[in-house]
Design a protein around this motif. Structure first.
Motif, PDB file in Angstrom:
ATOM      1  N   SER A   1       0.846  -1.193   0.000  1.00  0.00           N
ATOM      2  CA  SER A   1       0.000   0.000   0.000  1.00  0.00           C
ATOM      3  C   SER A   1       0.880   1.241   0.000  1.00  0.00           C
ATOM      4  O   SER A   1       1.935   1.271   0.634  1.00  0.00           O
ATOM      5  CB  SER A   1      -0.916   0.023   1.229  1.00  0.00           C
ATOM      6  N   LYS A   2       0.442   2.265  -0.730  1.00  0.00           N
ATOM      7  CA  LYS A   2       1.127   3.554  -0.730  1.00  0.00           C
ATOM      8  C   LYS A   2       0.198   4.669  -0.274  1.00  0.00           C
ATOM      9  O   LYS A   2       0.495   5.846  -0.458  1.00  0.00           O
ATOM     10  CB  LYS A   2       1.674   3.863  -2.136  1.00  0.00           C
ATOM     11  N   ASP A   3      -0.960   4.292   0.299  1.00  0.00           N
ATOM     12  CA  ASP A   3      -1.924   5.278   0.800  1.00  0.00           C
ATOM     13  C   ASP A   3      -1.793   5.373   2.313  1.00  0.00           C
ATOM     14  O   ASP A   3      -2.113   4.422   3.035  1.00  0.00           O
ATOM     15  CB  ASP A   3      -3.344   4.873   0.414  1.00  0.00           C
ATOM     16  N   ILE A   4      -1.336   6.511   2.798  1.00  0.00           N
ATOM     17  CA  ILE A   4      -1.059   6.689   4.213  1.00  0.00           C
ATOM     18  C   ILE A   4      -2.033   7.698   4.798  1.00  0.00           C
ATOM     19  O   ILE A   4      -2.228   8.783   4.239  1.00  0.00           O
ATOM     20  CB  ILE A   4       0.379   7.200   4.433  1.00  0.00           C
ATOM     21  N   ASP A   5      -2.651   7.360   5.924  1.00  0.00           N
ATOM     22  CA  ASP A   5      -3.451   8.312   6.701  1.00  0.00           C
ATOM     23  C   ASP A   5      -2.661   8.697   7.932  1.00  0.00           C
ATOM     24  O   ASP A   5      -2.200   7.827   8.687  1.00  0.00           O
ATOM     25  CB  ASP A   5      -4.786   7.688   7.112  1.00  0.00           C
ATOM     26  N   VAL A   6      -2.506  10.004   8.149  1.00  0.00           N
ATOM     27  CA  VAL A   6      -1.771  10.511   9.307  1.00  0.00           C
ATOM     28  C   VAL A   6      -2.712  11.334  10.170  1.00  0.00           C
ATOM     29  O   VAL A   6      -3.379  12.247   9.680  1.00  0.00           O
ATOM     30  CB  VAL A   6      -0.564  11.372   8.873  1.00  0.00           C
TER      31      VAL A   6
END
Length: 474
Positions: free
Chosen positions: A43-48
């Motif tokens: 995955s390259k979708d990051i939630d911060v």
């Protein structure tokens, strides 16, 4: 519970950590990225999530990254997003807590703690965080035993499931979608709560429901998701026409197969050979008109005459109702539904080339998809019968290839066009133009002439004269 999990070796994480330290805010990677990291899914979708302004943190991170990527701000949601040069997408948001009203799934949002933010997540497996803070960098935050549920392959809500699903009913679809995508079970209390709150799905937009439905359809074994939708009663609300396929009727000890479970088997068979969403939709809809075409005959038993044509006519309305695109994808599904019985009719040794030409002409570039659907439609538990049918389809494919190589009929266009007909006879658009164009097409498909001007034009003149038309002087 806290444990150490290694973050990917990518500078984006250290950059976020450094920017958060400079702003004196806490920051955590949270949600699906952490879940997928545990499951070793790329995955390259990051939630911060940060304890402060996510928008400010996004701008600070952007300034520290090479090429200073553009920050897209969604003020209404208090979020911001940026994309790195190598394709990592990072969304930033401040920690928040939510409250809901009964008529909407859109919450009232206010600032909150990390615990508030984790508690508002849909499922425990998505309520995981990884610290990006200096003293605890890399530690997993697991307030709701999400790691345990990942190990158990269990979908469970962090808070009481009845409240979770009543507040945001789309989460019922998401529970089934995650179960289908990850091959997880749904926790018994969570499963029961879906059934108890199913009517709440009516406040969710059709577009959001269909988006989740498409993700279920695209999962490795989509039948699992559909069985969960059926068992919870959600399918009865979001796609009642499919539910009508369910059930077996018996007369004089003669029973027809359960077309609901047959459809699911066809869907799974297609999923084994293709990721094409629209071919999977064709599998779902190929027998959709069987309930209304079902008849019982003492001599032949159960029949479903014309279900392929009636089903094809229903495809546009089904797509419209589900907010699926009314474009070439819909037309492709409609074509596959209409033609799905045709290839098996070509099995006989005596089949004519003209019958093969007609199928190639009608299927066009979708002939390979049609053959995949037809093979998937073989769901007998009798292995010998399955083997015999597949051998039959191999013969059909050989015939299709032979005629295609000889006549090049895939997406062929007759050399005699409507414009040429009008110019030849000096007439305006009329039914005569259509009659003549169809006559030439039929002659080509029947093998009476080749699709060449030298053979087609004399036939045009002959058929035109029979209609009382006279060629204009050139």
């Amino acid at each position: 519970m806290t444990t150490d999990i290694t973050l990917p070796d990518h500078p984006i994480f250290a950059t976020i950590a450094h920017a958060a330290h400079e702003l004196k805010v806490e920051a955590y990677v949270i949600g699906g990225f952490v879940r997928d990291l545990v499951l070793k899914r790329p995955s390259k979708d990051i939630d911060v999530v940060c304890i402060g302004s996510g928008i400010d943190l996004a701008h600070a991170v952007s300034k520290q990254l090479p090429h200073t990527p553009k920050v897209v701000v969604f003020k209404n949601f208090g979020t911001a997003m940026l994309r790195t040069e190598d394709g990592w997408e990072v969304e930033f948001v401040g920690a928040r807590k939510e409250s809901y009203s009964s008529h909407s799934r859109k919450p009232e949002v206010e600032q909150g703690t990390l615990e508030d933010d984790l508690a508002r997540r849909d499922f425990t497996i998505n309520a995981l965080g990884i610290s990006l803070n200096e003293e605890t960098y890399g530690q997993v935050i697991d307030r709701f035993e999400g790691l345990k549920d990942i190990r158990r392959k269990n979908i469970k809500t962090p808070l009481a499931p009845g409240i979770t699903f009543s507040d945001d009913p789309l989460r019922m679809m998401r529970a089934i979608r995650f179960a289908s995508q990850l091959n997880f079970d749904i926790d018994p209390d969570t499963f029961d709560a879906i059934g108890e709150n199913k009517e709440r799905i009516k406040i969710v937009s059709q577009e959001r429901i269909t988006d989740e439905l498409n993700k279920i359809i695209l999962s490795k074994t989509p039948s699992y998701g559909f069985k969960l939708l059926f068992q919870t009663g959600l399918l009865h609300l979001i796609f009642p026409k499919m539910v009508k396929l369910h059930g077996v009727e018996t007369i004089n000890k003669n029973s027809h197969k359960d077309n609901f479970y047959h459809t699911l088997q066809v869907l799974d068979n297609v999923a084994e050979v293709s990721d094409d969403l629209w071919l999977r939709w064709a599998a779902i809809l190929h027998d959709i008109a069987k309930p209304e075409t079902k008849r019982y005959n003492e001599k032949v038993g159960w029949t479903f005459h014309g279900h392929e044509d009636r089903g094809a006519r229903q495809v546009p309305k089904i797509f419209a109702d589900l907010r699926l695109p009314l474009n070439e994808h819909m037309k492709q599904v409609q074509k596959l539904v209409r033609l799905h019985l045709r290839p098996i009719a070509l099995v006989k040794e005596t089949v004519t080339d003209s019958a093969v030409r007609r199928l190639l002409f009608e299927a066009g570039d979708d002939i390979d998809l049609l053959m995949q659907l037809c093979k998937a439609d073989i769901t007998s538990k009798n292995n010998d019968k399955v083997k015999r049918y597949l051998q039959n389809f191999e013969r059909v494919e050989m015939k299709l290839k032979e005629v295609e190589e000889k006549d090049s009929l895939r997406n062929f266009q007759p050399v005699i066009t409507g414009d040429l007909i009008m110019q030849t006879f000096g007439i305006a658009p009329s039914k005569e133009v259509g009659i003549l164009k169809n006559a030439i097409t039929e002659a080509i498909l029947e093998g009476e002439i080749r699709n060449e001007y030298e053979e087609a034009f004399p036939l045009l003149l002959e058929r035109g004269r029979k209609l009382g038309l006279t060629p204009v002087a050139s």
